[in-house]
Structure formats: C-alpha cells, structure tokens
Design an enzyme around this catalytic site. Sequence first.
Site, PDB file in Angstrom:
ATOM      1  N   SER A   1       0.826  -1.201   0.000  1.00 33.83           N
ATOM      2  CA  SER A   1       0.000   0.000   0.000  1.00 33.83           C
ATOM      3  C   SER A   1       0.868   1.262   0.000  1.00 33.83           C
ATOM      4  O   SER A   1       1.705   1.426  -0.889  1.00 33.83           O
ATOM      5  CB  SER A   1      -0.977  -0.046   1.175  1.00 33.83           C
ATOM      6  OG  SER A   1      -2.007   0.887   1.011  1.00 33.83           O
TER       7      SER A   1
ATOM      8  N   ASP B   1      -5.867  -3.723  -2.274  1.00 36.16           N
ATOM      9  CA  ASP B   1      -4.799  -3.358  -1.350  1.00 36.16           C
ATOM     10  C   ASP B   1      -4.174  -4.586  -0.689  1.00 36.16           C
ATOM     11  O   ASP B   1      -4.866  -5.478  -0.189  1.00 36.16           O
ATOM     12  CB  ASP B   1      -5.381  -2.438  -0.269  1.00 36.16           C
ATOM     13  CG  ASP B   1      -4.330  -1.605   0.402  1.00 36.16           C
ATOM     14  OD1 ASP B   1      -3.283  -2.160   0.786  1.00 36.16           O
ATOM     15  OD2 ASP B   1      -4.547  -0.379   0.559  1.00 36.16           O
TER      16      ASP B   1
END
Length: 724
Positions: A58, A204
């Site tokens: 991320s 993610d």
Amino acid sequence: MKRLLPLLLLFLSTWTLAEPLRTGLVLSGGGARGLAHIGVLKQLEEMNIPIDAIAGTSMGAVIGGLYAAGYSADELKQIALDLDWQATLSDTPLREDIPYRRKQDDRDFLVKQRLTFKDGALSFPLGLLQGQNMGVVLESLLVHTNEIDDFDRLPIPFRAVATDIATGEAVVFDHGHLPLAIRASLALPGFFAPVEVDGRLLVDGVLSKNVPIDVARAMGVDRVIVVDIGTPLKSASELNSVLDIMDQTTTLLTRTNTERQLATLTDADLLLQPALGDMGFSSFAETQQAIDAGAQSLSEAQGVLAFVAPPGSDAGGNLASSRPQRQAIIHAVEVDNSGKVADEVVLSMIRQEVGEPLNLVRLQTDMGTIYGTDYFSRVTYEVVHDQGHNTLLVHTAGRRTGTDYLRLGLNLVDDFEGDSQYNLGASFRVNGLNPLGAEWLTRLQVGSDQELYTEFYQPLDYGSRYFVAPFIDAEARNLEVIDDNDPIVAYRQKRYGAGINIGRQIANNGEVRFGLSRYRGNSRVRIGDPDLPDVDFDEAFYSIEVDRDTLDNVNFPRSGDEAKFSWRQSEPALGADERYQQIEFKANKAFGFGPNSWQVGGFIGRTDSDVNVAQSSFVLGGPGWFSGFRQDALAGQNYQLGRLVYYRRLTPSYFNAVSLPLYLGASLEYGRVYNRDDTDFDTGYFGGGSLLLGMDTLVGPLFFGLGANEEGHEALYMKLGQTF
C-alpha cells in the site's frame, strides 16, 4: 601480549573479509501514516545504513517503490509536501483540462454525483474512486523505469504486495509495469476500484500481507528492518465519520496478518513503530509530523548500530544509480483503447510531438482531457523501449459501469417573506453513440422554471473540433413587468420550438455556435389586472454564440475566467412575427490569494426594437445580480452591470472526502435596468451589494445573504444550487 596480537590480527582480517550482511527494508501500509516511511529513509541515509532490498504494501509500496527507483529521501519529502493530496486522491481532472462539452455540465444546479447506466440498467462502480489521478502521478514519477520489467534491475530490488479480491491470496509483484504494481497494491477496497492485472482483480495488499516480512526474506536478505505504522483501534466515541469507520475496518482486517508476520522476527531484525498517535488514514495535512515521527523512531531504536556500515565501506544500495534527467525522445504515439470511441478520438487529444522529448507536463494535461470525456474508467501511459525506438503507449480502459449518466438536482430560492421558488431537475446523457463520440442529452426541469430540452450532439471529426447539434426545446418562466420601480403584472411565459446549431470547439476553453431556430410562445397574466392583454408570438432566429470558460471551479473559483457573447435576430423571413435583435455579453475574471478569492465582472444586455417586454426580456434580481431586489424580480429589455465579488474560505483546505467548505463573502454592484421605449421603467444607475455566507455542500452551493441597494430595496436570500 605477544599471544594476543596474532589473535587480534586474525579477528580483524576475518571481519574485513567476511561477507556483509544483506539488509531488507519492509514498509507497511496505512494511508497518510505511511508517510512516516520517508523519515525512516532519511535517517537510514544519514546513519549510513545500506538497504539491499525493499518490500512494501500500500503506502509502503508507494514510498518503497519510489525510493527503489532512485529517489532520495529528501526528494520524497519534497514530493509529499508539495503534492496536492486532495486532487491526487480523487478522479476529477483539473477543470481547465477537461473538454469544454463537459464544462457545460457545471452550468446547471444538478449535483455532480451521477447514477450510471449500462445497457439500460442501473450500474454501480466497484469503488468510490477509480484512482485515475493517483495513477497519473505514479506514471509521471516513474516514467524513467518504463524500460525495466524485472524489479531486481531497479537501483534497489523491490517487491509490491497486492491481494486477489476473488481468492484472498497475496500477489507479489516482482516484474511488470512498476506504476501499475504500486497502484494495485494501494487499491483500498471500497475507496479505490480494484485493478485488473492478467485477468485478476487486485486490491490493497494490507488484506493479505500488511507487513510483508516473508516477501523481503525471499529476496535473499539476512535481516530486516520493519516499519510498522499500523493504526490503533478507536473507541466507539471516536468513530464520528465514514472515514473513521474506513480506518477502523482496515485496522481490524490487517491486525491478524500483521501479527503473524511480526511473530517471525528474530534478534537480528529491527522493528520500528513510529509514534503517530491517532493520526488517521486520510490525515495528509499532517505530512511533516508523520515524516518527523518516522525519523525519530529510527534514531531512538535500540540495536540500530548493528546495521550501520563499517567505516570506509560503501553503503551503496540506497541509491545505486541516479534517475535519468533527460526524457526519452518519442518516435511514435499509439493507443491501447477499450472504450466506445475510435482510437483516433483518443489520439487527437494527445499533443506529444513525434521526434521530441517526452513532455510530461503536457501529457498530464492530456490524460485529464481524455479521462474528462467520461468514456473511460482509467487512462494511463507508458514509454515502450525497443532497440532505441521509444513509443508513447496510452492505455484507455472503458468504463465497466457504462457511460450513460443520470443526474438529479434541486434549486431553491427563498426571501423569508413568503416568496419562494423551487426547481427539481434531471438530465440523462447517453454517450458514445458512434465511434466519433456522439451523445444524446435530455434535460427535464419542473417547478418555477420549467424546461424540457433534448439535443443530439454529433462531432464531425475525430478531434471533435466541428459538430452539429439539432435540438427540441420547451420552457416556461415567470416575468414581472415593473412600472415606476413597482411590479404591476406578473406573466407566465411559455415557448416551445426546435432548431439546429453547427459549431466549433476552441481547444478545451470554449466553442462557437451558429444556429437557426423557430419558436412559438405566449405570455399570460398570472398576477395583476386580468384586463391586461395576453401576448402571443412567433419567433425565428439566426443566432451566434461564443463561449469561453477557464475557471478552476464554477461555484467558488480562484483562477481563470469566463465570457459569453450571444447575438440573435428574430427574422420575419424565417416565419417570425417581427424583427428584433438581442445582444448579451458577460465576462468574469477570478483570482485568489491564500484563503481569499475575488471575482471582477461586467455584463451587458441590449434589445434593439419595440418588441413587447412580455415576449423578450432579461430576467434579473438577486444576490450579485442587482442585490436588494428579490430573486428574478426585474424583467428588463436592457441592462448593464459591473460587479466585484469577494469571499474568504473559513475552513481549512486539506483532504477530507466529506468536507463542506464554508465561505464568508460580499458583493458590490453598480448598474441599470430599463426598457428601450418605456420611460416609465428605468432604474437609472444605482449601487447595491450583499453580505453572504456560503457552503459547498454535497447537493450544490448553499448561500444565505442580505442584500440592499440605493433604491431603498432590501432582501434576505437563501439559495441552494446556484452561485453568482
């Protein structure tokens, strides 16, 4: 002593010849909290700690990927501080970049949020955002890596971690297109739409490996430095917004896999957990604080000296090579297009010159223009290198949810004295009816001002420079006729007709239209002496309209300008009852300094014949348009107005998806309204002004105000859905 000397020499020679331990850096996800990674990198450089591999998830993939690609910690800090995070974490291009056709959508009171239809059925996106602007930023920062397919060939070997949303499995990127890998790693479910790579929908990496320690170890390192910036859980009393709920949900989802990875750490490894307090996922206004916390965590860590390179050795790994400073020469431009429009339409919006270096500034503008057409869910680019031949390849992904849009809106005006107006509106736009990008727009409005309008807009070339637009129009509005500055009769005017426009777009800034139209209408007495005559009329117009719009925001602009010139002549040779001409010119310039914004405007309207005021007049009155009079209380065949508007933003300007900017403002006006051959109505020149409190709400701008003028008129205002 003689015995110790050989042993000491043997120890020193062994230490000198021993292979240095390879160190991996593991950077976790966490939104704005992840900016603490920059502070850690800064300290790594200052303490001469070499990094041989980086694995990130991320925001950790963003910072780690940029560092691995050759950016220094100081450069990353400057990028983070200078970046417009609110714009980056949105899909909206800069308004000045989008096609003029789409700018026209802002000129009504409809809310900007849209319902999307595909094949006639309501369709919902896979995320609040497509991540378009974030993707463009990553492409621009990493364009120098486009020729690198193997992430081990970066200045520092790198891995990015994403999650397959269909299986929950971690997906580790060790090759491919670096900006795409990073973009997939930060696709927070619900916030960003998944990224499709090789047929898999990726989100993610925090859902599978928020702290990818095992990924770094698999890169052949002997020890790891782990930066865990996980968000602490909030109490029930601290959960006050949708962003708080998103923060909490992400934290809960990542705790298990984070603890599993941290359990593998050994005494040879180093764990850093910067003291970020309750800093949230979206707290990008606290960038400097996050960076400082990251730097502090390393400088105070126990055991960090074991990672410092021996004196005289080459710490080398952190920035093994510099980034190219000169952009590649582009030898060809191609598109990979899966949208409704032809490839040539996309190519027409790319202004990169063949044989010239890649122009990143212009290319970012072009990406905004292409995305602003509303045909694509994502627009990206890369430079493909092949034996000294560089091709700029633009990828356009058609919208999965369709390209037909329904917008709804409410317009409300109230003077707090029993006189109110309301309008409910809707528009439905069908896009991409043919490869040239034809569209069919229909607007419906009910309330005080009624309208039914439908237009078929057909570009005549791939660049959408020339177009033809036939239309059908029906409308109704109220008109107040004034005698000696007092209303004597109110008409309900209705007209309906059809016409055709041909025109030319002027870049993204405006257009010119030439039109023919035919209308039939009437004005009936609504309030006043019933013996006054009704007015029936036939009109047929030649018309010319020139428009310009470079404002950065149509509701509360801080830069740019707008101008409109319109001329029309009702011509008996086309079927009109009588000949008359009307001309109107409007110009407005906006500029801002800090939280303060100004608008300077001039407006003129002229009617050149004795045509009845109930047939053709300009409707005026309200804040910014002869303040002190009620909204739409003036109907005159001629007017001129000079205006200065000021407003100051009272709330901070930083990223918050549900922020409601609040403004305090005022207007000063000077002008005149009159009828050409009716001396009973002439206001003469007079001044006026308003004090205003405005808010940019989710359903449009909302104003409360007080207006007064030299004619002795005063009025309170509440307006929803329209600005000045």
